[in-house]
Motif scaffolding. Structure first.
Motif, PDB file in Angstrom:
ATOM      1  N   LYS A   1       0.889  -1.188   0.019  1.00  0.00           N
ATOM      2  CA  LYS A   1       0.054   0.100  -0.013  1.00  0.00           C
ATOM      3  C   LYS A   1       0.683   1.301  -0.050  1.00  0.00           C
ATOM      4  O   LYS A   1       0.606   2.312   0.354  1.00  0.00           O
ATOM      5  N   ASN A   2       2.081   1.229  -0.155  1.00  0.00           N
ATOM      6  CA  ASN A   2       3.236   2.170  -0.240  1.00  0.00           C
ATOM      7  C   ASN A   2       3.249   2.736   0.996  1.00  0.00           C
ATOM      8  O   ASN A   2       3.496   4.060   1.081  1.00  0.00           O
ATOM      9  N   ILE A   3       3.253   2.061   2.081  1.00  0.00           N
ATOM     10  CA  ILE A   3       3.351   2.562   3.487  1.00  0.00           C
ATOM     11  C   ILE A   3       4.726   2.193   4.153  1.00  0.00           C
ATOM     12  O   ILE A   3       4.948   0.721   3.904  1.00  0.00           O
ATOM     13  N   LYS A   4       5.499   3.035   4.517  1.00  0.00           N
ATOM     14  CA  LYS A   4       6.770   2.468   5.194  1.00  0.00           C
ATOM     15  C   LYS A   4       6.311   2.268   6.757  1.00  0.00           C
ATOM     16  O   LYS A   4       5.935   2.778   7.449  1.00  0.00           O
ATOM     17  N   VAL A   5       7.200   1.111   7.040  1.00  0.00           N
ATOM     18  CA  VAL A   5       7.178   0.566   8.351  1.00  0.00           C
ATOM     19  C   VAL A   5       8.360   0.232   9.001  1.00  0.00           C
ATOM     20  O   VAL A   5       9.288  -0.571   8.093  1.00  0.00           O
ATOM     21  N   TYR A   6       8.855   0.602  10.148  1.00  0.00           N
ATOM     22  CA  TYR A   6      10.042   0.245  10.617  1.00  0.00           C
ATOM     23  C   TYR A   6       9.762  -0.077  11.883  1.00  0.00           C
ATOM     24  O   TYR A   6       8.706  -0.142  12.858  1.00  0.00           O
ATOM     25  N   PHE A   7      10.839  -1.125  12.447  1.00  0.00           N
ATOM     26  CA  PHE A   7      10.759  -1.825  14.083  1.00  0.00           C
ATOM     27  C   PHE A   7      11.715  -1.040  14.842  1.00  0.00           C
ATOM     28  O   PHE A   7      12.684  -0.794  14.610  1.00  0.00           O
ATOM     29  N   LEU A   8      11.049  -0.695  15.933  1.00  0.00           N
ATOM     30  CA  LEU A   8      11.794  -0.012  17.159  1.00  0.00           C
ATOM     31  C   LEU A   8      11.404  -1.044  18.336  1.00  0.00           C
ATOM     32  O   LEU A   8      10.554  -1.604  18.407  1.00  0.00           O
ATOM     33  N   PHE A   9      12.609  -1.188  19.201  1.00  0.00           N
ATOM     34  CA  PHE A   9      12.464  -2.098  20.347  1.00  0.00           C
ATOM     35  C   PHE A   9      11.573  -1.395  21.313  1.00  0.00           C
ATOM     36  O   PHE A   9      11.482  -0.121  21.601  1.00  0.00           O
ATOM     37  N   PRO A  10      10.694  -2.187  22.200  1.00  0.00           N
ATOM     38  CA  PRO A  10      10.027  -1.480  23.293  1.00  0.00           C
ATOM     39  C   PRO A  10      11.041  -1.126  24.551  1.00  0.00           C
ATOM     40  O   PRO A  10      12.187  -1.456  24.530  1.00  0.00           O
ATOM     41  N   ASN A  11      10.203  -0.508  25.463  1.00  0.00           N
ATOM     42  CA  ASN A  11      11.032   0.172  26.635  1.00  0.00           C
ATOM     43  C   ASN A  11      11.321  -1.225  27.304  1.00  0.00           C
ATOM     44  O   ASN A  11      10.356  -2.213  27.504  1.00  0.00           O
ATOM     45  N   TYR A  12      12.553  -1.326  27.981  1.00  0.00           N
ATOM     46  CA  TYR A  12      12.696  -2.262  29.189  1.00  0.00           C
ATOM     47  C   TYR A  12      13.376  -1.623  30.393  1.00  0.00           C
ATOM     48  O   TYR A  12      14.106  -0.648  30.264  1.00  0.00           O
ATOM     49  N   PRO A  13      12.899  -1.891  31.533  1.00  0.00           N
ATOM     50  CA  PRO A  13      13.401  -1.643  32.758  1.00  0.00           C
ATOM     51  C   PRO A  13      14.605  -2.087  32.837  1.00  0.00           C
ATOM     52  O   PRO A  13      14.619  -3.402  32.454  1.00  0.00           O
ATOM     53  N   LYS A  14      15.574  -1.261  33.266  1.00  0.00           N
ATOM     54  CA  LYS A  14      16.921  -2.092  33.476  1.00  0.00           C
ATOM     55  C   LYS A  14      16.906  -3.348  34.145  1.00  0.00           C
ATOM     56  O   LYS A  14      17.597  -4.265  33.906  1.00  0.00           O
ATOM     57  N   SER A  15      16.187  -3.567  35.342  1.00  0.00           N
ATOM     58  CA  SER A  15      16.432  -4.707  35.991  1.00  0.00           C
ATOM     59  C   SER A  15      15.817  -5.967  35.143  1.00  0.00           C
ATOM     60  O   SER A  15      16.240  -7.051  35.356  1.00  0.00           O
ATOM     61  N   GLU A  16      14.609  -5.540  34.553  1.00  0.00           N
ATOM     62  CA  GLU A  16      14.116  -6.601  33.707  1.00  0.00           C
ATOM     63  C   GLU A  16      15.013  -7.107  32.467  1.00  0.00           C
ATOM     64  O   GLU A  16      15.086  -8.334  32.179  1.00  0.00           O
ATOM     65  N   TYR A  17      15.595  -5.978  31.957  1.00  0.00           N
ATOM     66  CA  TYR A  17      16.549  -6.203  30.839  1.00  0.00           C
ATOM     67  C   TYR A  17      17.688  -7.345  31.235  1.00  0.00           C
ATOM     68  O   TYR A  17      17.926  -8.280  30.471  1.00  0.00           O
ATOM     69  N   LEU A  18      18.118  -6.984  32.294  1.00  0.00           N
ATOM     70  CA  LEU A  18      19.212  -7.781  32.982  1.00  0.00           C
ATOM     71  C   LEU A  18      19.099  -9.148  33.120  1.00  0.00           C
ATOM     72  O   LEU A  18      19.609  -9.945  32.868  1.00  0.00           O
ATOM     73  N   LYS A  19      17.681  -9.154  33.762  1.00  0.00           N
ATOM     74  CA  LYS A  19      17.260 -10.651  34.002  1.00  0.00           C
ATOM     75  C   LYS A  19      17.059 -11.231  32.893  1.00  0.00           C
ATOM     76  O   LYS A  19      17.309 -12.513  32.733  1.00  0.00           O
TER      77      LYS A  19
END
Length: 141
Positions: A21-39
């Motif tokens: 449909k001539n629409i551009k789509v890009y992927f961005l990662f969601p937010n992560y709390p630092k503690s959850e990211y490290l786990k």
């Protein structure tokens, strides 16, 4: 334990539909709390590698780009507080600037991109005055 993310197929279907449909789509990662990211760092990194290998749409960030201090979340691991939202917005603007995705930046603030911007738009104001993209209606919330 990490298992291949089956949702990549759904994301690819969406990307190809939008592209048709001539629409551009890009992927961005969601937010992560630092503690959850490290786990969950090992699983998140494996997911990132799978996305790099199998996702058809352009990936504009890495998981690390959106890791925030736990204090920047207010009611869940998904919702940033005001300070966190501003930092994330600034990061997204920088990512889009570096990739010359001016139109995408314009659309973040205004779906009606037809004339020069004159209103104030929090963080976006500096960018619009510097680069003058064609937008008529800012989002002020």
């Amino acid at each position: 334990n990490y298992r291949f993310y089956e949702g990549i197929h759904i994301l690819n279907n969406f990307y190809h539909f939008a592209k048709s449909k001539n629409i551009k789509v890009y992927f961005l990662f969601p937010n992560y709390p630092k503690s959850e990211y490290l786990k969950n760092k090992n699983a998140i990194e494996k997911l990132y590698l799978d996305l790099l290998k199998h996702l058809d749409m352009p990936i504009l960030s890495s998981p690390k780009d959106f890791v925030f201090e736990d204090s920047m979340f207010f009611d869940s691991i998904d919702h940033l507080n005001k300070e966190g939202r501003k930092i994330r917005t600034d990061k997204i603007i920088d990512i889009l600037r570096k990739r010359n995705l001016w139109k995408a930046l314009c659309i973040i603030y205004s779906p009606r991109c037809t004339g020069p911007e004159t209103s104030n738009m929090n963080t976006g104001t500096r960018f619009y005055k510097e680069r003058k993209p064609q937008c008529t209606s800012p989002v002020t919330s």
